[in-house]
Design a protein around this motif. Structure first.
Motif, PDB file in Angstrom:
ATOM      1  N   ARG A 102       0.828  -1.214   0.000  1.00 23.58           N
ATOM      2  CA  ARG A 102       0.000   0.000   0.000  1.00 23.58           C
ATOM      3  C   ARG A 102       0.859   1.260   0.000  1.00 23.58           C
ATOM      4  NH1 ARG A 102      -4.272   1.173   4.866  1.00 23.58           N
ATOM      5  NH2 ARG A 102      -4.679   3.363   4.434  1.00 23.58           N
ATOM      6  N   TYR A 103       2.051   1.193   0.600  1.00 17.08           N
ATOM      7  CA  TYR A 103       2.913   2.381   0.692  1.00 17.08           C
ATOM      8  C   TYR A 103       4.166   2.255  -0.195  1.00 17.08           C
ATOM      9  CZ  TYR A 103      -0.118   3.650   4.521  1.00 17.08           C
ATOM     10  OH  TYR A 103      -1.224   3.972   5.270  1.00 17.08           O
ATOM     11  N   TYR A 104       4.155   1.258  -1.119  1.00 16.53           N
ATOM     12  CA  TYR A 104       5.312   1.039  -2.010  1.00 16.53           C
ATOM     13  C   TYR A 104       6.608   1.027  -1.191  1.00 16.53           C
ATOM     14  CZ  TYR A 104       1.663   2.472  -5.234  1.00 16.53           C
ATOM     15  OH  TYR A 104       0.473   2.565  -5.895  1.00 16.53           O
ATOM     16  N   CYS A 105       6.551   0.306  -0.095  1.00 15.62           N
ATOM     17  CA  CYS A 105       7.654   0.386   0.869  1.00 15.62           C
ATOM     18  C   CYS A 105       8.354  -0.963   0.979  1.00 15.62           C
ATOM     19  CB  CYS A 105       7.073   0.805   2.215  1.00 15.62           C
ATOM     20  SG  CYS A 105       8.151   0.460   3.573  1.00 15.62           S
ATOM     21  N   ARG A 106       9.680  -0.955   0.831  1.00 19.15           N
ATOM     22  CA  ARG A 106      10.469  -2.180   1.016  1.00 19.15           C
ATOM     23  C   ARG A 106      11.522  -1.937   2.080  1.00 19.15           C
ATOM     24  NH1 ARG A 106      11.403  -6.134  -4.052  1.00 19.15           N
ATOM     25  NH2 ARG A 106       9.199  -6.512  -4.418  1.00 19.15           N
ATOM     26  N   ALA A 107      11.758  -2.951   2.885  1.00 21.98           N
ATOM     27  CA  ALA A 107      12.793  -2.852   3.919  1.00 21.98           C
ATOM     28  C   ALA A 107      13.254  -4.261   4.233  1.00 21.98           C
ATOM     29  CB  ALA A 107      12.246  -2.172   5.165  1.00 21.98           C
ATOM     30  N   GLY A 108      14.249  -4.375   5.099  1.00 21.77           N
ATOM     31  CA  GLY A 108      14.714  -5.725   5.403  1.00 21.77           C
ATOM     32  C   GLY A 108      15.772  -5.773   6.478  1.00 21.77           C
ATOM     33  N   ILE A 109      16.265  -6.992   6.678  1.00 21.18           N
ATOM     34  CA  ILE A 109      17.292  -7.267   7.686  1.00 21.18           C
ATOM     35  C   ILE A 109      18.446  -7.929   6.961  1.00 21.18           C
ATOM     36  CG2 ILE A 109      17.814  -8.795   9.650  1.00 21.18           C
ATOM     37  CD1 ILE A 109      14.890  -8.394  10.537  1.00 21.18           C
ATOM     38  N   LYS A 110      19.689  -7.445   7.203  1.00 15.99           N
ATOM     39  CA  LYS A 110      20.807  -8.100   6.518  1.00 15.99           C
ATOM     40  C   LYS A 110      21.729  -8.866   7.456  1.00 15.99           C
ATOM     41  CE  LYS A 110      23.348  -3.734   5.924  1.00 15.99           C
ATOM     42  NZ  LYS A 110      23.825  -2.759   4.964  1.00 15.99           N
ATOM     43  N   SER A 111      21.570  -8.690   8.766  1.00 12.98           N
ATOM     44  CA  SER A 111      22.283  -9.583   9.691  1.00 12.98           C
ATOM     45  C   SER A 111      21.641  -9.487  11.064  1.00 12.98           C
ATOM     46  CB  SER A 111      23.772  -9.225   9.779  1.00 12.98           C
ATOM     47  OG  SER A 111      23.928  -7.984  10.407  1.00 12.98           O
ATOM     48  N   ILE A 112      21.763 -10.574  11.820  1.00 13.38           N
ATOM     49  CA  ILE A 112      21.172 -10.646  13.162  1.00 13.38           C
ATOM     50  C   ILE A 112      22.195 -11.233  14.119  1.00 13.38           C
ATOM     51  CG2 ILE A 112      19.453 -11.855  14.598  1.00 13.38           C
ATOM     52  CD1 ILE A 112      17.513 -11.771  12.368  1.00 13.38           C
ATOM     53  N   GLN A 113      22.248 -10.687  15.337  1.00 18.97           N
ATOM     54  CA  GLN A 113      22.994 -11.332  16.425  1.00 18.97           C
ATOM     55  C   GLN A 113      22.025 -11.602  17.556  1.00 18.97           C
ATOM     56  OE1 GLN A 113      26.769 -10.404  17.921  1.00 18.97           O
ATOM     57  NE2 GLN A 113      27.381  -9.136  16.188  1.00 18.97           N
ATOM     58  N   LEU A 114      22.098 -12.802  18.114  1.00 18.78           N
ATOM     59  CA  LEU A 114      21.195 -13.187  19.207  1.00 18.78           C
ATOM     60  C   LEU A 114      21.991 -14.002  20.214  1.00 18.78           C
ATOM     61  CD1 LEU A 114      18.120 -13.439  20.100  1.00 18.78           C
ATOM     62  CD2 LEU A 114      18.157 -15.633  18.957  1.00 18.78           C
ATOM     63  N   ASN A 154      12.043   3.676   5.795  1.00 17.55           N
ATOM     64  CA  ASN A 154      10.847   3.540   4.935  1.00 17.55           C
ATOM     65  C   ASN A 154       9.671   3.015   5.750  1.00 17.55           C
ATOM     66  OD1 ASN A 154      12.682   4.142   3.002  1.00 17.55           O
ATOM     67  ND2 ASN A 154      12.798   2.098   2.114  1.00 17.55           N
ATOM     68  N   ILE A 155       9.949   1.966   6.554  1.00 19.10           N
ATOM     69  CA  ILE A 155       8.894   1.358   7.374  1.00 19.10           C
ATOM     70  C   ILE A 155       8.400   2.364   8.419  1.00 19.10           C
ATOM     71  CG2 ILE A 155       8.492  -0.365   9.203  1.00 19.10           C
ATOM     72  CD1 ILE A 155       8.476  -1.928   6.811  1.00 19.10           C
ATOM     73  N   LEU A 156       9.348   3.092   9.028  1.00 20.13           N
ATOM     74  CA  LEU A 156       8.963   4.001  10.115  1.00 20.13           C
ATOM     75  C   LEU A 156       8.238   5.237   9.611  1.00 20.13           C
ATOM     76  CD1 LEU A 156      12.075   3.708  12.453  1.00 20.13           C
ATOM     77  CD2 LEU A 156       9.968   2.402  12.467  1.00 20.13           C
ATOM     78  N   ASP A 157       8.230   5.443   8.284  1.00 25.96           N
ATOM     79  CA  ASP A 157       7.470   6.556   7.720  1.00 25.96           C
ATOM     80  C   ASP A 157       6.003   6.213   7.522  1.00 25.96           C
ATOM     81  OD1 ASP A 157       9.537   8.280   7.677  1.00 25.96           O
ATOM     82  OD2 ASP A 157      10.127   7.892   5.604  1.00 25.96           O
ATOM     83  N   ILE A 158       5.652   4.925   7.683  1.00 30.28           N
ATOM     84  CA  ILE A 158       4.255   4.516   7.478  1.00 30.28           C
ATOM     85  C   ILE A 158       3.399   5.090   8.610  1.00 30.28           C
ATOM     86  CG2 ILE A 158       2.701   2.506   7.505  1.00 30.28           C
ATOM     87  CD1 ILE A 158       4.905   0.945   6.128  1.00 30.28           C
ATOM     88  N   PRO A 159       2.229   5.686   8.289  1.00 27.07           N
ATOM     89  CA  PRO A 159       1.358   6.186   9.363  1.00 27.07           C
ATOM     90  C   PRO A 159       1.072   5.072  10.353  1.00 27.07           C
ATOM     91  CG  PRO A 159       0.515   6.828   7.210  1.00 27.07           C
ATOM     92  CD  PRO A 159       1.664   5.906   6.956  1.00 27.07           C
ATOM     93  N   GLY A 160       1.078   5.410  11.629  1.00 25.43           N
ATOM     94  CA  GLY A 160       0.840   4.395  12.660  1.00 25.43           C
ATOM     95  C   GLY A 160       2.119   3.821  13.218  1.00 25.43           C
ATOM     96  N   LEU A 161       3.245   3.972  12.474  1.00 21.06           N
ATOM     97  CA  LEU A 161       4.521   3.475  12.995  1.00 21.06           C
ATOM     98  C   LEU A 161       5.462   4.626  13.337  1.00 21.06           C
ATOM     99  CD1 LEU A 161       5.293   0.389  10.743  1.00 21.06           C
ATOM    100  CD2 LEU A 161       4.206   0.467  12.961  1.00 21.06           C
ATOM    101  N   ASN A 162       5.042   5.863  13.039  1.00 20.37           N
ATOM    102  CA  ASN A 162       5.882   7.006  13.420  1.00 20.37           C
ATOM    103  C   ASN A 162       6.075   6.947  14.931  1.00 20.37           C
ATOM    104  OD1 ASN A 162       3.792   7.367  11.466  1.00 20.37           O
ATOM    105  ND2 ASN A 162       4.668   9.331  10.994  1.00 20.37           N
TER     106      ASN A 162
END
Length: 581
Positions: A102-114, A154-162
């Motif tokens: 809906r917001y033409y928004c792409r994002a992702g994760i390129k590495s994780i440490q746990l 990009n994700i944090l610009d979506i209304p409701g996630l600001n």
């Protein structure tokens, strides 16, 4: 609260790491399925703005998880289960890509440490192959999690996630991995999965928080020449259950004589953690801490003694602790009721309600005789304790699969009340006004609702409030409203403590998505209240610059560090608040 876990009987684990390496491609397949079938639908439901959310790539990478140590519990465990704790590290070249169409928004994760301690329970053990019925995994404490994002802004610009940040999202993810949340994988068909996913607690810990002596003096006057007294109170934590005692004013030998009851799902590796503080207007001072191993308490069953406070020079704390086991039947109920002698603060019974599903819920018809499926959720209430289930959207056959525990004082006199509600999102303004005119809707949603995200960031020592939107406000004139929202963190009503959104013109359903911060420690939040007022802006000379409704939010919740997003009903004084998740 930090506590170092020692593993004196850590075994050689290289054979285990070789096994994990061999299984890794299959683990990856399982995780991919979990993301697509469980996590993706859950994210879509959390927020209308995320209804087009989807995972487009899930690749955990070729670096398998490493096990650095293992501890197998042999004492105080059920004969039909195996319990082990794994010290794990995962440093992965992970690639996870998400898309919000809906917001033409792409994002992702390129590495994780746990990094953390993962508990694995194999149960029930069987007398035939495959010898184990199911596998359950969870973290006892929040693991250390570090995510390297791409396109997060990009994700944090979506209304409701600001207002969210990468730290907030990591906190939320970590919280979902911790007890009482767990992942259960059945290995045979006949296993009662619900019973494994939502097991009964191992017992109830009754904590008599009695008194303290010789506490440190924190309040001094005239540059330290005159020693004052402290205003002590306690914070007690068992797993994710947090209790706060009352404050005793000006006393170094306080007597609280309070009692709390906590559900314990796993006693091995779990602790009762206590911190004492001196309440101050600006910042509360630390007066000492105490950590008690629940497996030791489980062996002793009852402890009544004075404990020396740690991390301070002086002070001791008197506790009476009781481990209460659960009887499978009500045979001894009368005996238990006599023993608590109608003390309203003590429980005799544990009721666990497993909410499975509903069927044939009524559908509404619109003007054109089109059927509209409801958005149902359930309220479960016993006395003062109320739980609200998740909302299931657009279905008359909802499946919830949630469990809710209630500690009951007297089952002869208390009742469980179950109500299935329609989420008001599905009511239009016209229907609301008809309800208001004939008086039928006044008790439910008289003045509309406001949606807020509330979360405390302990790293930044701030309360973050995101004002998302209002809906179904009541018009004062035919021109509608010019609404804005004013926030106070009570008791501070000073001008500098006031926060205010922009004013939106001619709307009954304004969307703000504005973020505000208040500098406050999590400890201090327990005596602060968020006061939210929706007002009509109007011009300088407008006759309609009035209060449209209020909501008052109690912040003494154990969930405030992981945060929540909720709709709050607006009333004239903010008192009758009904909360929906």
């Amino acid at each position: 609260f930090l506590h170092q876990v020692h593993y004196p009987d850590v075994e050689k684990v290289e054979w285990l790491n070789k096994t994990v390496k061999q299984m890794w491609p299959y683990v990856c397949q399982f995780v991919e399925k979990l993301f697509k079938e469980t996590i993706e639908p859950a994210i879509k439901e959390t927020n209308a703005h995320l209804s087009t959310f989807g995972f487009i790539k899930i690749d955990l990478g070729d670096q398998p998880l490493r096990i650095n140590g293992v501890k197998v519990y042999s004492e105080n465990v059920d004969k039909r289960q195996i319990i082990m704790d794994l010290q794990i590290s995962f440093v992965g070249n992970t690639e996870i890509d998400v898309d919000v169409k809906r917001y033409y928004c792409r994002a992702g994760i390129k590495s994780i440490q746990l990094h953390g301690v993962l508990r694995v329970i194999l149960e029930p053990l069987l007398g035939s192959m495959p010898l184990v019925g199911a596998l359950s995994v969870f973290f006892l404490k929040k693991p250390l999690l570090d995510i390297n994002w791409t396109g997060l802004t990009n994700i944090l610009d979506i209304p409701g996630l600001n207002g969210f940040s990468d730290h907030m999202i990591q906190d939320i993810i970590s919280t979902y991995m911790v007890l009482p949340n767990r992942i259960t994988v059945p290995l045979i068909d006949e296993v009662e999965l619900a019973q494994l996913r939502f097991p009964m607690p191992k017992g109830v810990l009754r904590i008599h928080f009695l008194e303290a002596q010789n506490l440190e003096v924190k309040d001094t006057y005239l540059g330290g020449l005159i020693k004052g007294k402290s205003d002590p109170y306690g914070m007690l934590l068992v797993s994710n259950q947090l209790f706060r005692s009352k404050t005793i004013k000006e006393c170094l030998h306080p007597k609280w004589n309070e009692v709390y009851e906590a559900l314990v799902y796993e006693h091995s590796g779990q602790h009762l953690e206590i911190e004492l503080f001196d309440e101050d207007p600006d910042k509360d001072d630390f007066l000492g801490s105490l950590i008690i191993d629940l497996s030791e308490l489980h062996k002793e069953q009852k402890v009544d003694e004075w404990f020396d406070l740690e991390e301070v020079a002086t002070g001791k704390l008197h506790l009476r602790l009781e481990w209460l086991s659960l009887y499978p039947s009500a045979e001894k109920l009368d005996q238990v009721l006599r023993s608590i002698r109608a003390n309203d603060n003590l429980s005799s019974t544990l009721l666990v309600v497993y909410l499975d599903s509903a069927s044939n819920l009524p559908v509404r018809t619109s003007g054109k005789k089109v059927s509209i499926d409801p958005n149902p959720f359930v309220k479960l209430t016993v006395g003062q304790k109320m739980y609200t289930s998740k909302v299931r959207y657009k279905t008359s056959e909802p499946l919830w699969e949630e469990a809710f525990p209630f500690l009951i004082n007297n089952p002869h006199t208390q009742e469980l009340e179950i109500e299935v509600w329609e989420h008001p999102k599905s009511m239009n303004i016209k229907q609301r006004l008809q309800q208001l005119q004939n008086g039928s809707g006044l008790s439910q949603y008289p003045l509309g609702e406001v949606q807020l995200t509330i979360r405390h960031s302990s790293q930044r020592n701030k309360l973050i409030v995101v004002v998302h939107a209002c809906r179904n406000l009541i018009a004062l004139t035919k021109d509608g409203l010019d609404p804005f929202i004013r926030l106070y963190l009570l008791p501070d009503k000073s001008r500098s403590g006031r926060r205010k959104t922009s004013t939106l013109k001619k709307t009954l359903n304004p969307i703000y998505d504005q973020s505000f911060e208040f500098s406050v420690s999590i400890v201090e939040l327990h005596r602060r209240t968020l006061d939210v007022a929706v007002k009509n802006g109007g011009g300088l000379l407008s006759k309609h610059k009035v209060l449209l409704g209020k909501a008052v939010v109690d912040l003494a919740s154990e969930d405030v560090s992981k945060g929540w997003t909720r709709w709050y009903h607006l009333t004239e004084d903010g008192s009758k608040k009904i909360i929906q998740t």
